[in-house]
Design an enzyme around this catalytic site. Structure first.
Site, mmCIF file in Angstrom:
data_model
loop_
_atom_site.group_PDB
_atom_site.id
_atom_site.type_symbol
_atom_site.label_atom_id
_atom_site.label_comp_id
_atom_site.label_asym_id
_atom_site.label_seq_id
_atom_site.Cartn_x
_atom_site.Cartn_y
_atom_site.Cartn_z
ATOM 1 N N HIS A 86 1.079 -1.435 -0.139
ATOM 2 C CA HIS A 86 -0.130 -0.401 0.355
ATOM 3 C C HIS A 86 0.557 1.413 -0.040
ATOM 4 O O HIS A 86 0.521 2.477 -0.683
ATOM 5 C CB HIS A 86 -1.001 0.104 1.272
ATOM 6 C CG HIS A 86 -1.696 -1.252 1.136
ATOM 7 N ND1 HIS A 86 -1.840 -1.705 2.792
ATOM 8 C CD2 HIS A 86 -2.842 -2.007 0.181
ATOM 9 C CE1 HIS A 86 -3.030 -2.694 1.876
ATOM 10 N NE2 HIS A 86 -3.392 -2.551 0.502
ATOM 11 N N LYS B 127 -18.891 -5.570 9.239
ATOM 12 C CA LYS B 127 -16.977 -6.742 9.203
ATOM 13 C C LYS B 127 -15.727 -6.162 10.094
ATOM 14 O O LYS B 127 -15.613 -4.980 10.194
ATOM 15 C CB LYS B 127 -15.922 -6.392 7.938
ATOM 16 C CG LYS B 127 -15.703 -7.602 7.525
ATOM 17 C CD LYS B 127 -15.442 -7.446 5.721
ATOM 18 C CE LYS B 127 -14.417 -7.500 5.695
ATOM 19 N NZ LYS B 127 -13.524 -7.128 4.178
ATOM 20 N N ARG C 71 -2.452 -6.551 -8.346
ATOM 21 C CA ARG C 71 -1.167 -6.929 -8.109
ATOM 22 C C ARG C 71 -1.604 -8.433 -9.164
ATOM 23 O O ARG C 71 -0.043 -8.228 -9.367
ATOM 24 C CB ARG C 71 -1.689 -7.479 -7.142
ATOM 25 C CG ARG C 71 -1.029 -6.937 -6.001
ATOM 26 C CD ARG C 71 -1.324 -7.567 -4.416
ATOM 27 N NE ARG C 71 -3.098 -7.379 -4.662
ATOM 28 C CZ ARG C 71 -3.120 -8.099 -3.851
ATOM 29 N NH1 ARG C 71 -3.169 -7.673 -2.497
ATOM 30 N NH2 ARG C 71 -5.168 -7.615 -3.553
ATOM 31 N N SER D 33 -2.724 -7.846 2.632
ATOM 32 C CA SER D 33 -3.254 -7.675 4.439
ATOM 33 C C SER D 33 -3.435 -9.228 4.849
ATOM 34 O O SER D 33 -3.471 -9.519 6.745
ATOM 35 C CB SER D 33 -4.233 -6.822 4.301
ATOM 36 O OG SER D 33 -4.288 -5.929 3.932
#
Ligand code: ADP
Length: 150
Positions: free
Chosen positions: A18, A42, A91, A129
């Site tokens: 990031h 969440k 990615r 992450s």
């Protein structure tokens, strides 16, 4: 007019991948606003306040970086922040499939928004992450993946 980009994400946690997107984004935009998304449904692994402080610390030397948290539609947050650009990292093709959909929706919400995708630097592409969370959960040091000390 200032060119402002919103870099939205969960950042649970914010990684060197990031950081790379933000630093490269600073070459394109006058200001990069890192938007840490909150989702009431969440639960986070790293508490939001802690993560915001750590991100702010990581960019202390960069006054053109600002950190906010939000719970709203991303495109709407961008408009409120004066950002005409969303910054996202790509990615792999899985990221592309996902990003393709959300970038269409973001333009539906705010028709002036453009999403700018930066291809991940190869050495940072494997960092996610969720992998960092798994390593941390089981006591494996993760400092090497993060732009700050936990
Ligand atoms: P989200 O929950 O919105 O996918 P993330 O925090 O996982 O949020 O990621 C935010 C953005 O950062 C996404 O555009 C994602 O593709 C990108 N990203 C995640 N990991 C990396 C990495 N290692 N290198 C570059 N970009 C990354």
């Amino acid at each position: 007019m200032k060119r402002i980009a919103l870099f939205p994400g969960s950042f649970d946690p914010f990684t060197k991948g990031h950081e790379d997107i933000v630093l490269r984004g600073l070459k394109l935009f006058d200001e990069v606003v890192i938007g840490v998304g909150r989702n009431a449904r969440k639960e986070r692994y790293f508490p939001l306040d802690q993560m915001m402080e750590l991100i702010e610390g990581a960019f202390q030397a960069h006054p053109a970086v600002r950190v906010i948290s939000y719970e709203d539609l991303t495109a709407r947050v961008a408009r409120n922040e004066g950002a005409k650009f969303l910054l996202r990292g790509l990615r792999n093709t899985t990221d592309f499939e996902y990003e393709n959909g959300i970038s269409q929706v973001n333009r539906y919400v705010y028709d002036e928004i453009e999403t700018v995708f930066l291809i991940t630097s190869p050495d940072l592409a494997p960092i996610s992450s969720s992998i960092v969370r798994d390593l941390h959960r089981y006591g494996q040091p993760v400092d090497t993946f993060l732009p700050y000390k936990l």
